[in-house]
Scaffold this active site. Structure first.
Site, PDB file in Angstrom:
ATOM      1  N   LYS A  52       0.809  -1.292   0.085  1.00  0.00           N
ATOM      2  CA  LYS A  52      -0.118   0.082  -0.152  1.00  0.00           C
ATOM      3  C   LYS A  52       0.880   1.225  -0.077  1.00  0.00           C
ATOM      4  O   LYS A  52       0.666   2.281  -0.760  1.00  0.00           O
ATOM      5  CB  LYS A  52      -0.742  -0.071   1.408  1.00  0.00           C
ATOM      6  CG  LYS A  52      -1.521   1.263   1.360  1.00  0.00           C
ATOM      7  CD  LYS A  52      -2.663   1.097   2.675  1.00  0.00           C
ATOM      8  CE  LYS A  52      -3.343   2.511   2.723  1.00  0.00           C
ATOM      9  NZ  LYS A  52      -2.658   3.396   3.435  1.00  0.00           N
ATOM     10  N   CYS A 106      -3.727  10.056   0.997  1.00  0.00           N
ATOM     11  CA  CYS A 106      -2.671   9.087   0.684  1.00  0.00           C
ATOM     12  C   CYS A 106      -1.369   9.463   0.316  1.00  0.00           C
ATOM     13  O   CYS A 106      -0.338   9.122   0.976  1.00  0.00           O
ATOM     14  CB  CYS A 106      -3.232   8.146  -0.175  1.00  0.00           C
ATOM     15  SG  CYS A 106      -4.633   7.097   0.627  1.00  0.00           S
TER      16      CYS A 106
END
Length: 258
Positions: A52, A106
């Site tokens: 991720k 993010c």
């Protein structure tokens, strides 16, 4: 998840699954397979988490290349968007589009977890973060140059109206999280003695945390009619379909009015 496409990505994207134990991974995989059409790939928890972070760090590094290239091109008098279009004609080159920085919950955050875990080794990832974090300051400097030129032409600071176009962290959404455009607008409103207008077609009111700022939310025609300096920060579709008066000084960080 891509804002505006959450359900599609939730269902269609592949999933990398890493549980604390093999049993945890199996149960998580069974849950995801009940609604995910993409492939569910099982690995260990550390690899899944690193995957991720790596996805977002990869994006950040590539955006940093584009942003650094835009700064170099500005110094050399080259249109960076023309340059990127020409370079991308090579079959193995795919340079991203530069902008005023990197935002969102993010890409602007996750690379720091890698840097924190391996500070001596994550040199490129750290540098990319520093390049992208520094881009809003470079934009502010370009605005200062435009203000200085207007003053040299006889305008007073208090009489100069500046309009920033776009506050979201990416085009055609209303998400302002970690937005470099919002940071630029707020800093400009705090230091410029004249009016600072903001155009963000996807929100109707400014966030409550900006109540004390001098930022004024207006529509596109108002900003176009009243501003002396226009700062394009987000390439929303309404902006692409709009043209500004020829006399207006334009600082275009997305290449749609250049």
């Amino acid at each position: 998840m891509l804002p505006g496409h959450v359900m599609r990505e939730l269902i269609e994207n592949d999933r990398v699954i890493g549980g604390m134990t093999a049993r945890c991974s199996q149960r998580a995989c069974e849950l995801y397979k009940s609604f995910v059409r993409g492939e569910c790939i099982v690995t260990n928890a550390r690899t899944a988490e690193m995957c991720k972070l790596t996805e977002n760090a990869f994006r950040d590094v590539n955006i940093a290349f584009a942003n650094e290239l835009s700064i170099i091109c500005d110094k050399l008098g080259i249109n960076v968007w023309d340059l990127v279009g020409l370079a991308n004609r090579h079959p193995r080159v795919n340079i991203l589009q530069p902008g005023p920085g990197v935002g969102g919950h993010c890409i602007a955050v996750d690379p720091w977890f890698i840097v924190d875990s391996a500070p001596d080794e994550a040199r490129l990832i750290r540098t990319a973060r520093e390049v992208n974090n520094g881009k809003p300051g470079w934009v502010i400097n370009k605005i200062d140059e435009a203000i200085a030129q207007a003053k040299a032409d006889g305008k007073q600071n208090e009489d100069l109206t500046i309009a920033v176009f776009g506050l979201a962290f990416k085009p055609d959404i209303d998400d302002l999280r970690e937005s470099p455009a919002l940071d630029i607008a707020v800093e400009l409103a705090g230091r410029h003695p004249g009016r600072v207008l903001a155009v963000e077609p996807h929100i109707s009111v400014l966030p409550a945390k900006l109540d004390a700022s001098k930022l004024i939310l207006v529509d596109l025609p108002t900003a176009s009619a009243q501003a002396d300096i226009a700062v394009l920060l987000v390439d929303h579709k309404p902006f692409k379909d709009h043209s500004l008066p020829s006399h207006m000084k334009i600082i275009d960080t997305k290449g749609i009015w250049t």
